[in-house]
Design a protein around this motif. Structure first.
Motif, PDB file in Angstrom:
ATOM      1  N   TRP A  57      20.534 -83.438 -16.780  1.00  0.00           N
ATOM      2  CA  TRP A  57      21.464 -84.554 -16.441  1.00  0.00           C
ATOM      3  C   TRP A  57      21.005 -85.609 -15.615  1.00  0.00           C
ATOM      4  N   VAL A  59      22.033 -88.926 -13.288  1.00  0.00           N
ATOM      5  CA  VAL A  59      23.204 -89.409 -12.474  1.00  0.00           C
ATOM      6  C   VAL A  59      22.671 -90.920 -12.479  1.00  0.00           C
ATOM      7  N   GLN A  64      27.685 -93.038 -13.907  1.00  0.00           N
ATOM      8  CA  GLN A  64      27.748 -92.321 -15.147  1.00  0.00           C
ATOM      9  C   GLN A  64      26.636 -91.502 -15.238  1.00  0.00           C
ATOM     10  N   ARG A  65      27.173 -90.142 -15.938  1.00  0.00           N
ATOM     11  CA  ARG A  65      26.293 -88.905 -16.204  1.00  0.00           C
ATOM     12  C   ARG A  65      25.997 -88.785 -17.743  1.00  0.00           C
ATOM     13  N   ARG A  67      23.646 -86.512 -20.518  1.00  0.00           N
ATOM     14  CA  ARG A  67      22.766 -85.385 -20.700  1.00  0.00           C
ATOM     15  C   ARG A  67      21.567 -85.847 -21.407  1.00  0.00           C
ATOM     16  N   GLU A  68      20.376 -85.661 -20.632  1.00  0.00           N
ATOM     17  CA  GLU A  68      19.094 -86.118 -21.095  1.00  0.00           C
ATOM     18  C   GLU A  68      18.256 -85.161 -22.033  1.00  0.00           C
ATOM     19  N   ILE A 110      18.193 -95.029 -12.287  1.00  0.00           N
ATOM     20  CA  ILE A 110      18.753 -93.670 -12.035  1.00  0.00           C
ATOM     21  C   ILE A 110      18.715 -93.242 -10.751  1.00  0.00           C
ATOM     22  N   GLU A 114      19.845 -84.264 -12.371  1.00  0.00           N
ATOM     23  CA  GLU A 114      20.540 -82.671 -12.139  1.00  0.00           C
ATOM     24  C   GLU A 114      20.196 -81.779 -13.003  1.00  0.00           C
ATOM     25  N   ASN A 127      23.013 -74.265 -10.521  1.00  0.00           N
ATOM     26  CA  ASN A 127      22.167 -75.386 -10.199  1.00  0.00           C
ATOM     27  C   ASN A 127      20.735 -74.778 -10.095  1.00  0.00           C
TER      28      ASN A 127
END
Length: 276
Positions: A57, A59, A64-65, A67-68, A110, A114, A127
């Motif tokens: 992810w 941030v 904004q988050r 999902r990459e 960026i 995470e 995590n």
């Protein structure tokens, strides 16, 4: 990058020299030939206790988050370390992300990346943090904040003994599948390929199962239930997938962030990532 042979790891001639004063690690562990062949059910039980979904992810500075990336990772030791494909965590190399604002592309900084590891058998998220990488061989290892009682690590097999025609099991999380999918396959070939930087040569195992998005980083297991390779990706239009052999020496280097082994070219900026 590395060349995997039956005698260990060899340095390609174009690889930069690494200090010979580095600490050495035993690259020839003992593998028991008497370990029993497991049933598919037994292998499924082992996989479910160790293999989970890995998400990356971003941030952004604006809060904004995004999902990459999404793929598969497997717990491989008693301390909560997982092994996966580097391209699933390559967001650590990115500093900006392009978003749309009023129909225009806008670059946003960026703030951090995470990583989240989800283990379906426990229905829990944990995590994770990148602790070791090898870009050219597409390996990465992360430390997951997971209680020891929540999992059982996979056993590590000797990938130098994998041969053409051998039966294997392939596990992963195809896109939108909630649980790990286990399939039986066959080693169709063992190829030596140029890596994406055209500098070194290393070995790939080719399986006869096509894998799609979400399977990258998933384990390839022998019939003893030992992980011998990780899925890198499919070969389009052929119906096979490539997997990177998991030689024990390479695993040891990835696991021990302060250990360097000559001649394998591992990148170890473990404590120097721009973001956690």
């Amino acid at each position: 990058s590395i060349l995997l042979t039956s005698t260990g790891l060899l340095r390609a001639s174009s690889m930069p020299a690494i200090s010979t004063t580095a600490t050495t690690v035993n690259t020839s562990p003992t593998f028991s030939p008497l370990k029993k062949i497991l049933t598919g059910k037994e292998i499924a039980q082992k996989v479910e206790k160790a293999t989970g979904k890995l998400e990356a992810w971003l941030v952004l500075d604006n809060g904004q988050r995004i999902r990459e990336g999404i793929g598969t990772a497997s717990l491989m030791d008693e301390t909560g370390r997982v092994i996966t494909a580097f391209h699933l965590v390559d967001a650590i190399d990115k500093t900006t992300w392009t978003i749309k604002e009023d129909g225009k592309d806008v670059e946003v900084k960026i703030d951090r990346v995470e990583f989240v590891f989800y283990l379906p058998i426990k229905n829990q998220q944990y995590n994770a943090k990148v602790i070791g990488i090898n870009r050219s061989s597409d390996y990465a290892t992360l430390k997951v904040e997971i209680p020891r009682e929540d999992y059982e690590p996979l056993d590590i097999g000797d990938s130098t003994q994998v041969s053409k025609g051998e039966d294997v099991w392939i596990a992963g999380f195809p896109y939108k599948f909630p649980n790990v999918l286990l399939r039986k396959g066959t080693i169709s070939d063992i190829n030596l390929l140029q890596d994406r930087f055209d500098d070194y040569v290393y070995s790939y195992v080719v399986t006869d199962k096509h894998t799609g998005p979400g399977n990258s980083g998933g384990p390839v297991l022998n019939e003893k239930g030992e992980i011998v390779a990780i899925i890198i990706g499919p070969k389009p239009n052929i119906g096979v997938s490539y997997a990177a052999p998991l030689h024990t020496a390479c695993v040891n280097v990835l696991k021990e962030k302060n250990v360097e082994i000559p001649d394998i070219g591992l990148e170890t900026p473990v404590n120097n990532f721009p973001r956690s």
